[in-house]
Motif scaffolding. Structure first.
Motif, PDB file in Angstrom:
ATOM      1  N   GLU A 151       0.827  -1.205   0.000  1.00  0.00           N
ATOM      2  CA  GLU A 151       0.000   0.000   0.000  1.00  0.00           C
ATOM      3  C   GLU A 151       0.867   1.263   0.000  1.00  0.00           C
ATOM      4  N   SER A 174      -4.537  -5.155  -3.689  1.00  0.00           N
ATOM      5  CA  SER A 174      -5.579  -5.148  -2.661  1.00  0.00           C
ATOM      6  C   SER A 174      -6.196  -3.770  -2.460  1.00  0.00           C
ATOM      7  N   ARG A 175      -5.380  -2.704  -2.342  1.00  0.00           N
ATOM      8  CA  ARG A 175      -5.852  -1.341  -2.129  1.00  0.00           C
ATOM      9  C   ARG A 175      -4.642  -0.419  -2.118  1.00  0.00           C
ATOM     10  N   LEU A 178      -5.102   1.732   3.470  1.00  0.00           N
ATOM     11  CA  LEU A 178      -5.886   0.887   4.372  1.00  0.00           C
ATOM     12  C   LEU A 178      -6.076   1.612   5.694  1.00  0.00           C
ATOM     13  N   ALA A 208      -8.242  -2.875  -7.902  1.00  0.00           N
ATOM     14  CA  ALA A 208      -8.086  -2.525  -6.487  1.00  0.00           C
ATOM     15  C   ALA A 208      -8.692  -1.163  -6.174  1.00  0.00           C
ATOM     16  N   PRO A 209      -9.394  -1.041  -5.043  1.00  0.00           N
ATOM     17  CA  PRO A 209      -9.886   0.275  -4.627  1.00  0.00           C
ATOM     18  C   PRO A 209      -8.743   1.156  -4.159  1.00  0.00           C
ATOM     19  N   GLU A 212      -9.399   1.309   1.276  1.00  0.00           N
ATOM     20  CA  GLU A 212     -10.216   0.288   1.923  1.00  0.00           C
ATOM     21  C   GLU A 212     -10.381   0.663   3.388  1.00  0.00           C
TER      22      GLU A 212
END
Length: 262
Positions: A151, A174-175, A178, A208-209, A212
């Motif tokens: 990240e 994943s993002r 976070l 991926a956003p 998150e």
């Protein structure tokens, strides 16, 4: 300074209490300080858990124009715990293995300020900035290059990250950011905060956003005059459940002074 040799202690000793670090400044009594100041130099470590610079308790580190390269796992570049503080300028820091976020605070909190420099994470599950404390990044460039769980920034609990005039990128699948509370005891509270101004943040993953929000937190992120590249067009994903098996997350996304698509 060159550091080699693994430790036989548990992982928590490395992460929270400085065991096996390349350089350490600390004092159990936070009303007094243990100070290390360094200008110009090279730090390299090839040992598991060998963080580059570690400030613990009453430890204070003042750093300028230093290159750090860590090749083993769980080896962060800069880390402060239990109230330690780090003030660093014009650094080059590269971590090459997993769970080795470049700039970090962890259990008990702390403060890290970086101004200028370049910060690169090459391993899996590594953020450029991981905060269980108070973190500031000014005028810096950086990247989280691994596609597995890397990240730009992570914040846990009642802690924060402030980013200003920076250029950061993330290849994570994943993002990009976070915001969470893992329940591990590393950070208390449920109000993580990220503030980004006058910066460029780029993600490369197509699904991926950007943000998150996970677990039972009430998170706030503010983007002010930020050039944002998010191929998925998902600016924030607020999760009902997550890997920590909790729910009830709330996210507030504030967008100012820019063109934001998503």
């Amino acid at each position: 300074i060159s550091k080699s040799g693994d430790t036989t202690t548990t992982g928590n000793e490395n992460i929270f209490y400085c065991i096996n670090s390349s350089v350490y400044a600390g004092n159990e009594d936070t009303s007094t300080t243990a100070v290390w100041a360094m200008t110009n130099g090279l730090i390299s470590s090839s040992a598991k858990g060998a963080n580059g610079f570690f400030a613990y308790g009453g430890g204070r580190l003042y750093l300028d124009n230093i290159a750090i390269t860590n090749t083993a796992r769980a080896s962060r570049g800069l880390i402060a715990t239990y109230g330690g503080e780090i003030y660093a300028s014009n650094m080059y820091i590269e971590t090459q293995n997993e769970t080795s976020s470049v700039i970090a605070t962890d259990r008990g909190g702390g403060k890290v300020v970086v101004d200028g420099g370049t910060y690169v994470a090459k391993g899996r599950k590594c953020a450029i900035i991981y905060s269980a404390g108070e973190m500031y990044a000014y005028n810096a460039t950086g990247a989280s290059e691994n596609t597995d769980g890397g990240e730009i920034a992570d914040v846990e609990g009642d802690n924060s990250i402030t980013i200003s005039n920076c250029v950061f990128s993330c290849n994570g699948s994943s993002r990009g950011i976070l915001l969470m509370q893992s329940g591990s005891g590393d950070a208390s509270g449920v109000n993580p905060v990220v503030t980004v101004t006058d910066s460029s943040l780029t993600m490369t993953d197509s699904s991926a956003p950007f943000i998150e929000v996970a677990t039972v937190v009430d998170a706030t992120i503010t983007l002010d005059n930020v050039e944002l590249t998010v191929p998925s067009k998902i600016l924030m994903a607020v999760q009902e459940g997550s890997q920590w098996s909790t729910s009830g997350a709330t996210g507030t996304l504030i967008l100012k002074n820019g063109d934001y698509e998503g």
